[in-house]
Design a protein around this motif. Structure first.
Motif, PDB file in Angstrom:
ATOM      1  N   SER A   1       0.794  -1.256   0.023  1.00  0.00           N
ATOM      2  CA  SER A   1       0.075   0.091  -0.093  1.00  0.00           C
ATOM      3  C   SER A   1       0.973   1.255   0.223  1.00  0.00           C
ATOM      4  O   SER A   1       0.666   2.270  -0.671  1.00  0.00           O
ATOM      5  CB  SER A   1      -0.903   0.011   1.326  1.00  0.00           C
ATOM      6  OG  SER A   1      -1.700  -1.128   1.290  1.00  0.00           O
ATOM      7  N   VAL A   2       2.024   1.268   0.700  1.00  0.00           N
ATOM      8  CA  VAL A   2       2.648   2.539   0.918  1.00  0.00           C
ATOM      9  C   VAL A   2       3.809   2.676  -0.051  1.00  0.00           C
ATOM     10  O   VAL A   2       4.155   3.538  -0.527  1.00  0.00           O
ATOM     11  CB  VAL A   2       3.487   2.555   2.416  1.00  0.00           C
ATOM     12  CG1 VAL A   2       4.183   3.762   2.481  1.00  0.00           C
ATOM     13  CG2 VAL A   2       2.424   2.389   3.360  1.00  0.00           C
TER      14      VAL A   2
ATOM     15  N   MET B   1       6.524  18.072 -11.796  1.00  0.00           N
ATOM     16  CA  MET B   1       5.323  18.131 -11.062  1.00  0.00           C
ATOM     17  C   MET B   1       5.344  17.099  -9.852  1.00  0.00           C
ATOM     18  O   MET B   1       4.220  16.991  -9.209  1.00  0.00           O
ATOM     19  CB  MET B   1       4.286  17.382 -12.121  1.00  0.00           C
ATOM     20  CG  MET B   1       3.989  18.321 -13.596  1.00  0.00           C
ATOM     21  SD  MET B   1       3.129  17.414 -14.755  1.00  0.00           S
ATOM     22  CE  MET B   1       1.515  16.893 -13.862  1.00  0.00           C
ATOM     23  N   LEU B   2       6.493  16.504  -9.771  1.00  0.00           N
ATOM     24  CA  LEU B   2       6.558  15.347  -8.579  1.00  0.00           C
ATOM     25  C   LEU B   2       6.099  15.751  -7.169  1.00  0.00           C
ATOM     26  O   LEU B   2       5.273  15.231  -6.583  1.00  0.00           O
ATOM     27  CB  LEU B   2       7.973  14.876  -8.515  1.00  0.00           C
ATOM     28  CG  LEU B   2       8.259  13.699  -7.528  1.00  0.00           C
ATOM     29  CD1 LEU B   2       7.294  12.663  -8.288  1.00  0.00           C
ATOM     30  CD2 LEU B   2       9.754  13.364  -7.944  1.00  0.00           C
ATOM     31  N   PRO B   3       6.399  16.975  -6.785  1.00  0.00           N
ATOM     32  CA  PRO B   3       5.889  17.441  -5.360  1.00  0.00           C
ATOM     33  C   PRO B   3       4.366  17.492  -5.308  1.00  0.00           C
ATOM     34  O   PRO B   3       3.850  16.830  -4.276  1.00  0.00           O
ATOM     35  CB  PRO B   3       6.389  18.918  -5.214  1.00  0.00           C
ATOM     36  CG  PRO B   3       7.785  18.848  -5.887  1.00  0.00           C
ATOM     37  CD  PRO B   3       7.341  18.062  -7.358  1.00  0.00           C
ATOM     38  N   VAL B   4       3.834  18.001  -6.258  1.00  0.00           N
ATOM     39  CA  VAL B   4       2.478  18.077  -6.305  1.00  0.00           C
ATOM     40  C   VAL B   4       1.749  16.870  -6.376  1.00  0.00           C
ATOM     41  O   VAL B   4       0.764  16.365  -5.962  1.00  0.00           O
ATOM     42  CB  VAL B   4       1.820  18.851  -7.450  1.00  0.00           C
ATOM     43  CG1 VAL B   4       0.563  18.967  -7.468  1.00  0.00           C
ATOM     44  CG2 VAL B   4       2.503  20.439  -7.261  1.00  0.00           C
ATOM     45  N   LEU B   5       2.112  16.116  -7.382  1.00  0.00           N
ATOM     46  CA  LEU B   5       1.722  14.458  -7.548  1.00  0.00           C
ATOM     47  C   LEU B   5       2.020  13.746  -6.267  1.00  0.00           C
ATOM     48  O   LEU B   5       0.929  13.036  -5.929  1.00  0.00           O
ATOM     49  CB  LEU B   5       2.366  14.085  -8.830  1.00  0.00           C
ATOM     50  CG  LEU B   5       2.216  14.664 -10.234  1.00  0.00           C
ATOM     51  CD1 LEU B   5       3.209  13.907 -11.300  1.00  0.00           C
ATOM     52  CD2 LEU B   5       1.008  14.452 -10.438  1.00  0.00           C
ATOM     53  N   MET B   6       2.944  13.865  -5.599  1.00  0.00           N
ATOM     54  CA  MET B   6       3.191  13.250  -4.323  1.00  0.00           C
ATOM     55  C   MET B   6       2.378  13.482  -3.364  1.00  0.00           C
ATOM     56  O   MET B   6       1.743  12.562  -2.633  1.00  0.00           O
ATOM     57  CB  MET B   6       4.736  13.560  -3.843  1.00  0.00           C
ATOM     58  CG  MET B   6       5.844  12.608  -4.753  1.00  0.00           C
ATOM     59  SD  MET B   6       5.738  10.918  -4.513  1.00  0.00           S
ATOM     60  CE  MET B   6       6.266  10.710  -2.617  1.00  0.00           C
ATOM     61  N   TRP B   7       2.094  14.790  -3.118  1.00  0.00           N
ATOM     62  CA  TRP B   7       1.059  15.291  -2.297  1.00  0.00           C
ATOM     63  C   TRP B   7      -0.299  14.694  -2.654  1.00  0.00           C
ATOM     64  O   TRP B   7      -1.072  14.111  -1.744  1.00  0.00           O
ATOM     65  CB  TRP B   7       0.949  16.608  -2.207  1.00  0.00           C
ATOM     66  CG  TRP B   7      -0.089  17.189  -1.173  1.00  0.00           C
ATOM     67  CD1 TRP B   7      -1.001  18.077  -1.817  1.00  0.00           C
ATOM     68  CD2 TRP B   7      -0.456  17.002   0.043  1.00  0.00           C
ATOM     69  NE1 TRP B   7      -1.808  18.290  -0.597  1.00  0.00           N
ATOM     70  CE2 TRP B   7      -1.561  17.828   0.449  1.00  0.00           C
ATOM     71  CE3 TRP B   7       0.386  16.484   1.135  1.00  0.00           C
ATOM     72  CZ2 TRP B   7      -2.161  17.782   1.803  1.00  0.00           C
ATOM     73  CZ3 TRP B   7       0.035  16.301   2.388  1.00  0.00           C
ATOM     74  CH2 TRP B   7      -1.244  16.989   2.698  1.00  0.00           C
ATOM     75  N   ARG B   8      -0.712  14.797  -3.830  1.00  0.00           N
ATOM     76  CA  ARG B   8      -2.155  14.388  -4.136  1.00  0.00           C
ATOM     77  C   ARG B   8      -2.022  12.894  -3.762  1.00  0.00           C
ATOM     78  O   ARG B   8      -3.291  12.157  -3.616  1.00  0.00           O
ATOM     79  CB  ARG B   8      -2.315  14.422  -5.720  1.00  0.00           C
ATOM     80  CG  ARG B   8      -2.354  16.030  -5.974  1.00  0.00           C
ATOM     81  CD  ARG B   8      -2.719  16.224  -7.600  1.00  0.00           C
ATOM     82  NE  ARG B   8      -3.093  17.601  -8.060  1.00  0.00           N
ATOM     83  CZ  ARG B   8      -3.172  18.171  -9.208  1.00  0.00           C
ATOM     84  NH1 ARG B   8      -2.930  17.273 -10.002  1.00  0.00           N
ATOM     85  NH2 ARG B   8      -3.214  19.256  -9.334  1.00  0.00           N
TER      86      ARG B   8
ATOM     87  N   ILE C   1      -0.388  11.114  -1.647  1.00  0.00           N
ATOM     88  CA  ILE C   1      -0.190  10.799  -0.117  1.00  0.00           C
ATOM     89  C   ILE C   1      -1.629  10.949   0.502  1.00  0.00           C
ATOM     90  O   ILE C   1      -1.998  10.397   1.509  1.00  0.00           O
ATOM     91  CB  ILE C   1       1.042  11.675   0.406  1.00  0.00           C
ATOM     92  CG1 ILE C   1       2.297  10.856   0.104  1.00  0.00           C
ATOM     93  CG2 ILE C   1       0.940  11.423   1.992  1.00  0.00           C
ATOM     94  CD1 ILE C   1       3.463  11.704   0.408  1.00  0.00           C
ATOM     95  N   LYS C   2      -2.025  11.914   0.002  1.00  0.00           N
ATOM     96  CA  LYS C   2      -3.201  12.569   0.987  1.00  0.00           C
ATOM     97  C   LYS C   2      -4.656  11.461   0.581  1.00  0.00           C
ATOM     98  O   LYS C   2      -5.666  11.664   1.108  1.00  0.00           O
ATOM     99  CB  LYS C   2      -3.757  14.082   0.559  1.00  0.00           C
ATOM    100  CG  LYS C   2      -4.058  14.123  -0.631  1.00  0.00           C
ATOM    101  CD  LYS C   2      -4.552  15.743  -0.795  1.00  0.00           C
ATOM    102  CE  LYS C   2      -5.127  16.196  -2.383  1.00  0.00           C
ATOM    103  NZ  LYS C   2      -5.407  17.683  -2.460  1.00  0.00           N
TER     104      LYS C   2
ATOM    105  N   VAL D   1      -3.833   5.525   0.462  1.00  0.00           N
ATOM    106  CA  VAL D   1      -2.342   5.385   1.051  1.00  0.00           C
ATOM    107  C   VAL D   1      -2.120   6.277   2.442  1.00  0.00           C
ATOM    108  O   VAL D   1      -1.222   5.801   3.303  1.00  0.00           O
ATOM    109  CB  VAL D   1      -1.495   6.483   0.002  1.00  0.00           C
ATOM    110  CG1 VAL D   1       0.094   6.700   0.357  1.00  0.00           C
ATOM    111  CG2 VAL D   1      -1.636   5.923  -1.447  1.00  0.00           C
ATOM    112  N   MET D   2      -2.949   7.076   2.891  1.00  0.00           N
ATOM    113  CA  MET D   2      -2.626   7.798   4.107  1.00  0.00           C
ATOM    114  C   MET D   2      -3.102   6.875   5.117  1.00  0.00           C
ATOM    115  O   MET D   2      -2.357   6.833   6.259  1.00  0.00           O
ATOM    116  CB  MET D   2      -3.768   9.054   4.177  1.00  0.00           C
ATOM    117  CG  MET D   2      -3.828   9.759   5.542  1.00  0.00           C
ATOM    118  SD  MET D   2      -2.073  10.206   5.961  1.00  0.00           S
ATOM    119  CE  MET D   2      -2.019  11.731   4.774  1.00  0.00           C
ATOM    120  N   GLY D   3      -3.847   5.896   4.903  1.00  0.00           N
ATOM    121  CA  GLY D   3      -4.527   4.901   5.887  1.00  0.00           C
ATOM    122  C   GLY D   3      -3.455   4.061   6.390  1.00  0.00           C
ATOM    123  O   GLY D   3      -3.084   4.107   7.766  1.00  0.00           O
ATOM    124  N   PRO D   4      -2.798   3.285   5.574  1.00  0.00           N
ATOM    125  CA  PRO D   4      -1.745   2.294   6.081  1.00  0.00           C
ATOM    126  C   PRO D   4      -0.439   3.301   6.676  1.00  0.00           C
ATOM    127  O   PRO D   4       0.292   2.901   7.550  1.00  0.00           O
ATOM    128  CB  PRO D   4      -1.345   1.636   4.990  1.00  0.00           C
ATOM    129  CG  PRO D   4      -1.951   2.239   3.734  1.00  0.00           C
ATOM    130  CD  PRO D   4      -3.088   3.050   4.293  1.00  0.00           C
TER     131      PRO D   4
END
Length: 319
Positions: A139-140, A168-175, A177-178, A182-185
């Protein structure tokens, strides 16, 4: 052993068949499953993954680090190979390739992990811990790859950003992770690492969601499949062979290179030898991406793992 495997697979086929029948009979609109998808991806599965990881002691997770290394390398190598073939050889769109690749590279830890591992190594805390760590690892460390591609193409289609993936990676990573899935585990792992124990009342409150997760995901997969026609092509054959035979052999190779043996070695190989998981198909549907090849790999590997799993169980018996 064949009986154990069939017994473990039976719920998967029954629940998917019920979803398939519900879609074909028009009891459920198989062209519009957004509500069921939201329930599965934003509530049920995140609750199940959070519960599994937050209740896993950090010391136990650290002890399972060799397992994490083997699973991660096997999944990442498979992801890279299949994504390259899908885009460069089979000329698939990045979204379709991402869904297919996640389906091939991420084994069905959630539904098959405990039944298969428990039958080989015996049920107990160590077995449950290995399965929980495997689910968290997938999952992570795996699903964000698919989400990154889907989010990137969604942003480009909307005209929000046409830059390179790196910019675009920082924005994509944040989208990514949130996303609750993904956020659950991830939150569960973080809380476990810093030693925060969740109140029993909270865990009891979300337990029904977790119990419904696998069944709801399989039912949703069946509904999605009811709107498709199964087609066999080179992409499907390669994906099926990769998930059933080559990926477990990659895991075996990593085990040998690292000099692992005993329960951790057997666990690593058998967890990777499971059939393809349903995450890819469900993810794709959430983003409006249909991948008939991913759906075909899911079905074929779920059936043929009855033959391949005994093979790897026999091969790992001497580890």
């Amino acid at each position: 052993m064949t009986y154990v495997i069939v017994h473990a697979l039976a719920p998967i086929f029954v629940i998917m068949l019920l979803g398939f029948w519900a879609g074909k009979a028009k009891m459920v609109d198989n062209q519009n499953v957004s509500l069921l998808n939201i329930f599965v991806m934003d509530f049920a599965l995140p609750a199940a993954l959070f519960s599994a990881t937050v209740q896993t002691p950090w010391s136990g997770i650290v002890q399972q680090s060799p397992l994490v290394v083997v699973l991660t390398l096997a999944m990442w190598i498979t992801w890279a190979v299949i994504y390259f073939l899908a885009v460069k050889v089979f000329k698939k769109s990045p979204q379709d390739a991402a869904v297919l690749t996640l389906t091939v590279a991420l084994p069905n830890y959630a539904a098959l992990g405990l039944p298969i591992l428990g039958s080989v190594l015996g049920e107990g805390p160590s077995t449950s811990l290995s399965v929980a760590v495997s689910i968290a690892c997938g999952s992570v460390l795996m699903t964000p790859f698919c989400l990154l591609v889907l989010e990137r193409e969604k942003a480009r289609a909307a005209g929000g950003n046409s830059g390179s993936t790196l910019t675009m990676l920082p924005v994509l990573m944040w989208r990514s992770i949130k996303k609750p899935i993904v956020m659950g585990p991830l939150l569960g792992v973080i809380l476990s690492a810093i030693g925060i124990k969740m109140p029993d009342l909270l865990l009891a409150a979300i337990k029904p969601l977790g119990l419904a997760a696998t069944a709801a995901a399989l039912f949703l997969t069946g509904v999605i499949l009811s709107a498709r026609r199964l087609k066999i092509n080179a992409s499907v054959i390669i994906g099926s062979v990769m998930t059933m035979l080559i990926q477990p052999m990659i895991a075996w190779g990593v085990v040998l290179v690292l000099g692992l043996h005993g329960q951790v070695a057997i666990t690593a190989v058998l967890m990777v030898a499971l059939s393809a998981g349903f995450f890819g198909v469900v993810f794709g549907n959430r983003f409006g991406v249909q991948s008939p090849d991913a759906e075909a790999v899911l079905l074929i590997s779920s059936v043929l793992c009855i033959l391949t799993l005994p093979l790897f169980i026999s091969l790992t018996s001497g580890m």
